[in-house]
Design a protein around this motif. Structure first.
Motif, PDB file in Angstrom:
ATOM      1  N   LYS A 211       8.092 -29.722 -30.471  1.00 29.36           N
ATOM      2  CA  LYS A 211       8.735 -30.587 -31.461  1.00 29.36           C
ATOM      3  C   LYS A 211       8.613 -32.060 -31.114  1.00 29.36           C
ATOM      4  O   LYS A 211       8.615 -32.919 -31.992  1.00 29.36           O
ATOM      5  N   ILE A 212       8.513 -32.381 -29.813  1.00 30.32           N
ATOM      6  CA  ILE A 212       8.388 -33.789 -29.417  1.00 30.32           C
ATOM      7  C   ILE A 212       6.987 -34.090 -28.883  1.00 30.32           C
ATOM      8  O   ILE A 212       6.751 -35.117 -28.251  1.00 30.32           O
ATOM      9  N   GLY A 213       6.054 -33.150 -29.148  1.00 32.10           N
ATOM     10  CA  GLY A 213       4.671 -33.404 -28.773  1.00 32.10           C
ATOM     11  C   GLY A 213       4.272 -32.950 -27.389  1.00 32.10           C
ATOM     12  O   GLY A 213       3.137 -33.183 -26.965  1.00 32.10           O
ATOM     13  N   LEU A 214       5.205 -32.295 -26.646  1.00 34.56           N
ATOM     14  CA  LEU A 214       4.852 -31.807 -25.304  1.00 34.56           C
ATOM     15  C   LEU A 214       4.277 -30.396 -25.439  1.00 34.56           C
ATOM     16  O   LEU A 214       4.967 -29.405 -25.256  1.00 34.56           O
ATOM     17  N   THR A 215       2.991 -30.329 -25.819  1.00 35.39           N
ATOM     18  CA  THR A 215       2.310 -29.049 -25.985  1.00 35.39           C
ATOM     19  C   THR A 215       1.665 -28.644 -24.661  1.00 35.39           C
ATOM     20  O   THR A 215       1.666 -29.402 -23.694  1.00 35.39           O
ATOM     21  N   PHE A 216       1.099 -27.413 -24.636  1.00 37.19           N
ATOM     22  CA  PHE A 216       0.388 -26.972 -23.435  1.00 37.19           C
ATOM     23  C   PHE A 216      -0.725 -27.959 -23.074  1.00 37.19           C
ATOM     24  O   PHE A 216      -0.894 -28.341 -21.922  1.00 37.19           O
ATOM     25  N   ALA A 217      -1.480 -28.399 -24.100  1.00 40.19           N
ATOM     26  CA  ALA A 217      -2.619 -29.298 -23.844  1.00 40.19           C
ATOM     27  C   ALA A 217      -2.145 -30.653 -23.318  1.00 40.19           C
ATOM     28  O   ALA A 217      -2.690 -31.173 -22.327  1.00 40.19           O
ATOM     29  N   ASN A 218      -1.114 -31.230 -23.964  1.00 44.09           N
ATOM     30  CA  ASN A 218      -0.621 -32.540 -23.517  1.00 44.09           C
ATOM     31  C   ASN A 218      -0.012 -32.468 -22.122  1.00 44.09           C
ATOM     32  O   ASN A 218      -0.214 -33.363 -21.293  1.00 44.09           O
ATOM     33  N   ALA A 219       0.755 -31.397 -21.858  1.00 43.64           N
ATOM     34  CA  ALA A 219       1.362 -31.237 -20.531  1.00 43.64           C
ATOM     35  C   ALA A 219       0.273 -31.065 -19.469  1.00 43.64           C
ATOM     36  O   ALA A 219       0.364 -31.607 -18.362  1.00 43.64           O
ATOM     37  N   LEU A 220      -0.779 -30.321 -19.833  1.00 39.78           N
ATOM     38  CA  LEU A 220      -1.874 -30.080 -18.881  1.00 39.78           C
ATOM     39  C   LEU A 220      -2.602 -31.376 -18.546  1.00 39.78           C
ATOM     40  O   LEU A 220      -2.977 -31.619 -17.391  1.00 39.78           O
ATOM     41  N   ARG A 221      -2.800 -32.242 -19.558  1.00 40.60           N
ATOM     42  CA  ARG A 221      -3.411 -33.549 -19.293  1.00 40.60           C
ATOM     43  C   ARG A 221      -2.570 -34.352 -18.308  1.00 40.60           C
ATOM     44  O   ARG A 221      -3.089 -34.977 -17.380  1.00 40.60           O
ATOM     45  N   ALA A 222      -1.243 -34.339 -18.520  1.00 42.47           N
ATOM     46  CA  ALA A 222      -0.349 -35.103 -17.639  1.00 42.47           C
ATOM     47  C   ALA A 222      -0.362 -34.531 -16.223  1.00 42.47           C
ATOM     48  O   ALA A 222      -0.358 -35.283 -15.233  1.00 42.47           O
ATOM     49  N   ILE A 223      -0.395 -33.214 -16.120  1.00 41.45           N
ATOM     50  CA  ILE A 223      -0.389 -32.562 -14.805  1.00 41.45           C
ATOM     51  C   ILE A 223      -1.630 -32.932 -14.001  1.00 41.45           C
ATOM     52  O   ILE A 223      -1.575 -33.087 -12.776  1.00 41.45           O
ATOM     53  N   MET A 224      -2.760 -33.101 -14.677  1.00 43.11           N
ATOM     54  CA  MET A 224      -3.993 -33.450 -13.981  1.00 43.11           C
ATOM     55  C   MET A 224      -3.887 -34.797 -13.266  1.00 43.11           C
ATOM     56  O   MET A 224      -4.654 -35.091 -12.351  1.00 43.11           O
ATOM     57  N   ARG A 225      -2.895 -35.610 -13.675  1.00 39.16           N
ATOM     58  CA  ARG A 225      -2.670 -36.900 -12.993  1.00 39.16           C
ATOM     59  C   ARG A 225      -1.582 -36.802 -11.934  1.00 39.16           C
ATOM     60  O   ARG A 225      -1.168 -37.816 -11.371  1.00 39.16           O
ATOM     61  N   GLN A 226      -1.101 -35.556 -11.670  1.00 43.26           N
ATOM     62  CA  GLN A 226      -0.021 -35.348 -10.702  1.00 43.26           C
ATOM     63  C   GLN A 226      -0.530 -34.778  -9.375  1.00 43.26           C
ATOM     64  O   GLN A 226       0.254 -34.222  -8.602  1.00 43.26           O
ATOM     65  N   ASP A 227      -1.837 -34.878  -9.135  1.00 39.00           N
ATOM     66  CA  ASP A 227      -2.444 -34.406  -7.880  1.00 39.00           C
ATOM     67  C   ASP A 227      -2.087 -32.941  -7.597  1.00 39.00           C
ATOM     68  O   ASP A 227      -1.590 -32.611  -6.525  1.00 39.00           O
ATOM     69  N   PRO A 228      -2.359 -32.023  -8.552  1.00 34.08           N
ATOM     70  CA  PRO A 228      -2.009 -30.615  -8.318  1.00 34.08           C
ATOM     71  C   PRO A 228      -3.060 -29.891  -7.485  1.00 34.08           C
ATOM     72  O   PRO A 228      -4.232 -30.268  -7.474  1.00 34.08           O
ATOM     73  N   ASP A 229      -2.636 -28.862  -6.771  1.00 34.05           N
ATOM     74  CA  ASP A 229      -3.565 -27.939  -6.110  1.00 34.05           C
ATOM     75  C   ASP A 229      -3.705 -26.662  -6.936  1.00 34.05           C
ATOM     76  O   ASP A 229      -4.799 -26.122  -7.092  1.00 34.05           O
TER      77      ASP A 229
END
Length: 567
Positions: free
Chosen positions: A373-391
């Motif tokens: 509803k506020i635009g936090l979809t799987f795709a958008n969240a995944l883009r943000a996570i890629m900038r969080q230095d995940p393993d």
């Protein structure tokens, strides 16, 4: 000469003497006990080596206290409710009989002197403790404290008190709806429905309005069971109460809504995820029960066959790549993913999940709740996570091209990615990604393995019996070698609510990518071609794994046919 004093045998030694476990298994359990600090009996049960009953029978022998099987014990109904229910559940005790001025108390821990003294003070009676399993004690309390019929009684009381909707249904005001949901009888009805569902081991509660009645059903071990029904006139009050608990809009009855709430039952916290759906007869409510105490995060006990478990362990320890789990809703995919994350979770890894919803909270893991509803979809969240230095990244579900594309690129750039797809077979996942628009060369490069799984009901151990099957079924179970074969089923007993089944276990197929399978993907091979090649390389299909469980007496032929397709 010194007199030798015989020490009592230790629990592990007694279990070895009774041939419940081997000395080697005891040694492994003792090593695990040193790491976890748990009681030996609990460790042995978690390892799947012994049943609770075997542990408590050995404890009884060790302590010199009589063991009581409450299923076959004639319990005096006059004495069961002498002690308050809350006290009994808190201390895992239940009065089961009396001899003169002495009360016989079944206890999970018969050497708990403080509890025995408290019971003596509360009842002004002498106490004779006997030992019983915690499960048997809880089941006895459920039976004698009226969990079974109290929902019907409370609903009858609520209906008699006229907590019902007037004829002018659409004219009901918000304050009227709120008042309906806050009446004492309705609160008790909803509380008892919730309590009965949790104690029955249900995963979902369905409240379904029909033309002239409301049907209440529980999903237990994957199958829906009717619990009770009531007049349609009391339905708005029940719905309003659930909406108040879930912080949903009680005035909105035309659109679907979602909510959640939390309750504490028998000293444990249980989460509920609530969904409402408008139907022609009113709102249908489904409550998903998320009981953390029943969450199994041990890969060894999920149901993988030994060779498949070894393959899966190798897959989840890859430094990068994509691992997919496939299967229909309710096939245990989330539990398997959580178990895998729990296994690899270490302080030196940054693990992030994207889920819809976050069903269970895992310590040490960063979990993100999708909010479309506020635009936090799987795709958008995944883009943000890629900038969080995940393993390690876990995407709850790949639903569209955009999410699939980002997840594949994450797997190709040094991340280990877990996700789920709704396909029927492991090979079907490769074809589904192609249908989404992901190029074959990217799938071949990124994917390291796929696990397809289903859940089958386990035969109740208390009422399991042998019987023979003949003809085509026998030949299928033995791959054409025999015309008759011995299998098992449950006769039905109080332990399994007369169903013959108790609990569920996974059947799975594990596809590990290699050069030959990648070559098939690159030339857009069909699902059947991929499956045949994988089987030639040692993959066991869902049906083959189910057959193994049927022959071992874990599940039934009927369950095998219910959840697996002929391949």
């Amino acid at each position: 000469m010194e007199e030798r004093i015989d020490r009592p045998a230790r629990l592990g030694e007694l279990l070895v003497q009774k041939h419940c476990i081997t000395p080697e298994q005891l040694e492994k359990a003792l090593e695990m006990q040193k790491k976890t600090g748990e009681k030996l009996g609990e460790v042995l049960q978690k390892m799947g080596l012994v049943e609770s009953r075997e542990v408590y029978e050995a404890l009884a022998e060790q302590l010199g206290t009589p063991y009581v099987d409450l299923d076959s014990y004639v319990i005096d109904p006059r004495v069961v409710t002498i002690l308050p229910e809350k006290f009994c559940r808190q201390h895992q005790v239940v009065p089961i009989g009396e001899e003169g001025n002495t009360l016989i108390i079944a206890m999970a821990n018969p050497v708990d002197v403080m509890t025995i003294d408290r019971i003596r003070l509360m009842t002004k009676r002498e106490i004779q403790p006997v030992i019983a399993t915690p499960h048997d004690i809880e089941k006895t309390l459920n039976a004698y404290y009226g969990v079974g019929e109290s929902v019907e009684e409370l609903i009858r009381e609520a209906t008699q008190e006229s907590l019902v909707l007037p004829e002018e249904e659409e004219e009901l005001k918000i304050d009227q709806l709120k008042a309906l949901g806050e009446e004492a009888p309705i609160i008790r009805v909803v509380n008892m429905i919730i309590l009965q569902a949790i104690r029955s081991g249900a995963s979902d509660i369905h409240i379904e309005p029909q033309e002239d009645q409301v049907r209440i059903r529980f999903r237990i071990d994957g199958i829906l069971h009717d619990v009770t029904s009531t007049s349609i006139r009391v339905h708005p009050a029940i719905v309003s109460r659930i909406k108040i608990l879930s912080r949903m809009n009680i005035a909105e009855r035309r659109l679907p809504q979602d909510g959640r709430f939390q309750v504490t039952v028998d000293n444990r916290t249980v989460d509920f995820r609530v969904s409402s759906l408008p139907t022609i007869f009113g709102e249908k409510i489904v409550m998903r029960i998320l009981d953390k105490s029943t969450l199994l995060l041990d890969l060894d006990r999920l149901g993988f066959e030994e060779e498949d478990l070894e393959k899966f362990y190798r897959l989840i320890q890859h430094p990068y790549g994509m691992i997919l789990l496939t299967g229909p809703t309710g096939s245990g995919k989330t539990t398997t993913l959580y178990s895998a994350l729990n296994f690899i979770n270490k302080p030196d890894l940054n693990i992030i999940t994207i889920e819809d919803p976050v069903e269970y909270r895992l310590p040490g893991i960063n979990q993100v709740q999708v909010r479309p509803k506020i635009g936090l979809t799987f795709a958008n969240a995944l883009r943000a996570i890629m900038r969080q230095d995940p393993d390690v990244i876990m995407v709850g579900e790949i639903r569209d091209y955009e999410t699939a594309e980002i997840a594949v690129h994450a797997a190709l750039t040094g991340h280990l990615v877990f996700s789920t797809l709704h396909t029927n077979t492991a090979a079907g996942a490769l074809v589904r990604l192609q249908e989404m628009g992901i190029p074959s060369y990217l799938i071949a490069s990124a994917l390291v393995g796929v696990v397809a799984q289903r859940l089958v009901r386990k035969i109740c151990e208390r009422c399991k019996i042998e019987f023979e099957v003949y003809g085509n079924i026998a030949r299928e179970l033995t791959y054409g070698e025999k015309d008759r074969v011995t299998v098992f089923r449950g006769r039905g007993c109080p332990e399994c609510n007369k169903t013959g089944y108790r609990g569920r276990i996974a059947v799975s197929e594990v596809l590990v990518m290699d050069d030959d399978l990648r070559a098939l993907v690159l030339r857009n091979a069909t699902e059947r071609e991929i499956t045949e090649k994988a089987c030639a390389k040692g993959m066991k299909t869902l049906r083959e794994n189910a057959i193994r469980k049927v022959l071992r007496g874990v599940t039934t032929v009927e369950e095998m046919y219910r959840v697996t397709a002929r391949v």
